[in-house]
Enzyme design. Sequence first.
Site, PDB file in Angstrom:
ATOM      1  N   GLY A 175       8.017   1.636  10.324  1.00  0.00           N
ATOM      2  CA  GLY A 175       7.708   1.550   8.907  1.00  0.00           C
ATOM      3  C   GLY A 175       7.962   2.801   8.097  1.00  0.00           C
ATOM      4  CD  GLU A 176       4.940   5.654   7.473  1.00  0.00           C
ATOM      5  OE1 GLU A 176       5.429   6.038   6.389  1.00  0.00           O
ATOM      6  OE2 GLU A 176       3.841   5.087   7.544  1.00  0.00           O
ATOM      7  N   GLY A 204       0.810  -1.214   0.000  1.00  0.00           N
ATOM      8  CA  GLY A 204       0.000   0.000   0.000  1.00  0.00           C
ATOM      9  C   GLY A 204       0.839   1.258   0.000  1.00  0.00           C
ATOM     10  CD  GLN A 251       7.744  -2.466   7.501  1.00  0.00           C
ATOM     11  OE1 GLN A 251       7.328  -1.321   7.571  1.00  0.00           O
ATOM     12  NE2 GLN A 251       7.338  -3.300   6.565  1.00  0.00           N
ATOM     13  N   PRO A 258      12.538  -9.063  14.892  1.00  0.00           N
ATOM     14  CG  PRO A 258      14.391  -9.743  16.123  1.00  0.00           C
ATOM     15  CD  PRO A 258      12.902  -9.908  16.041  1.00  0.00           C
ATOM     16  CE  LYS A 259      13.464 -15.342   9.705  1.00  0.00           C
ATOM     17  NZ  LYS A 259      12.787 -16.561   9.223  1.00  0.00           N
TER      18      LYS A 259
END
Length: 730
Positions: free
Chosen positions: A696-697, A232, A630, A624-625
């Site tokens: 994520g950002e 997205g 990300q 961690p994965k």
Amino acid sequence: MSPQPQAAVGAPLSRVDGRLKVTGKAEYAAEHDVDGAVHAVIVDASIGRGRITSIDTRAAEAHPGVLRVISHRNAPKLPYRDNPGSNNPPGRRLRVFQDDQVLFHGQPVAVVVATSLEAAQHGASLVELAYDARQPSTDLHEAEPGEAVPYARGDAEAGLRSSAVRLDLTYELARNHHNPMEPHATVASWDGDKLTVWDKTQWVMGTHDEIAAVFDLPADAVRVINPFVGGGFGSGLRCWPHTIVAALAARVVRRPVKLVLSRRQMYFGTGFRPAYEYRLRLGSDRRGRLTAAIHDIDAETSSYETFFEAVMGAGQMLYSMPNVTQAYRRVPLDVNTPIWMRGPGFASASFVIESAMDELAHKLGIDPIELRRRNEPSEDESTNEPFSTRRLSECYTVGAREFGWDRRNPKPRSTRDGDWLIGLGMAAGVYDPGRFPAQARARLDADGTAVVEAATTDMGPGTYTSQTQVAADALGLTMRTVTFRLGDSLYPPTSPHGGSATMASVGSAVVDACNKVRQQAIKLAVEDHESPLYGVNADDVVVRNGRLHVQGDPARGETYKRLLARNDRAQIEANGSYEGPGAERSAYFAYNATFAEVAVDRRLGLVRVRRMLGVYDAGRIISPKLADSQALGGIVGGIGTALLEHTVTDHRDGRIANASLADYLVPVNADVPEIRAIYLDGEDNAGNLLGVKGLGEVVQVGVAAAIGNAVFNATGRRVRQLPITAEALL
């Protein structure tokens, strides 16, 4: 209360939904098969501004398989009542098929419904429209900006005049489109006055509320379902017109309707990261201490809505300086409305600010990291609030050591590898992760398994997995005995799946619900005369692998399954909630230091990224994965912004000239170098139960600047526009 053992959180676990995805069993929006469904294809406006004067649908309606052609001539009038909970930008919503006005090229002006996709596609090609066309305004540099959003502290003009060193720099940042793998799609089905929608969205409740508002339906008459999202990056953070078109078409033809946007239509059917013209005037003393900054920012928005993103934030708090002035002007254009894209606002601002810091460091002869250290603030100077945590200096230290920054030659164009010029660059990054109200529901069943539900979504970061991890530890169960369900408006409501908010917000609600279930079970055990835990202080009981026992005495205890069976309980259930960060005020940000090594062909100007490193201060890392996914994905996105991505508009009619993945370039495997991510140990407990900040950002913020700074180190050419092209380096 004894701390609950943590076995799942922090472990490098594989995705719980991974098998469904790799075997093709995960169903995305367009893959939902509803009995009797027909297909819809949107007819797009071929002008950039004006009105429809005629529409001829006879050939389309005569085509075999076509059921109906719907336009403003025959569409039902929709109420479009106010939606207070909308994520839409302020302004006048695009009201599809409600009048003859065309506001941008590609606007939906009709929809063809047919028994097959092929019939709908051909039918759409047969619809003939005539227009009273007007010249659209689509050029950011030619249009008149709106009123400025201001910010000021100190006296920036006076501070700049008195600065020993001054820079006056103008940057241009191209529009970017999200281009997720999964196209946007909607399946809509009415049952009387009740509507069910399977939709690609990053905000189930937002889409639910917007549909209810547009059709003036009660909340319980709308259900939105969305178990999987194929990427997205922000494109699904609002309800777009095609979703309304699908629901409208389904009501008209009285059959379920499936509508899938083509790749071309996604360039004007959903939003984009807006283009910017950004002038920065920066002043410092001769030792590099910043004295003043003046930011003049112009960004595109649509003529009918006013899109805003947090492009001002970094310039207010990233570095210490007494005098700052900002003016953020939205420029209304005849385009569709922009929307947030990964690292919104901060990613755009970081290219400007971090490039300027690199220019200043070069002019002063100071190492870029040292310059940043000299301007490290002790608090958020825009609010005078203390930082919840700020370990940016540690990011610099770790990154410089691990990347080999000491091997960088500060003299541009001094390092070569054959015909390639080699350069190293770095940049700081910051983002303000969201923390929004959310709810969740947890249920422990008699067989010792649990189900947890929340109406959030998962566009790829691994929400199924991370929420299962926090639920498993809070309940004291193994991962395989916990099922996390999402993507349904019947589940407890949550905030948008964006803004790095999901882990802090939904995760806190999940922990709250699971803690309540565990505590109910413990209370049941210590009050049960037949339990080995009878009479034990409830605060001394923990749960591990589904077994309740006394902390420090594992032999004294029993399983959930045995406890519930003896007490004839089919289940224990509880609702959890998260209300937001609360009254305690602190400056809550995630940080990074990003490092890049590039090679530039000295004859052709081609740029190749050789390796990159990101070091992150993002609080507690749940998985961690997933964090690596990300970070690597964000860096790859930043490579695209830096070197490839550029939406091209034909200003004669507003047409997007490169609306395909053949012409709009994104990174492919050959463009992705050695990438590494490092996460600083620690927690940030400001306003959430997990100690997380959201990752994520921030992973995309600063990437383009680090690459641009490395290009300068390699070539001695400073490029102040994105993307950085070979032409700019020749």
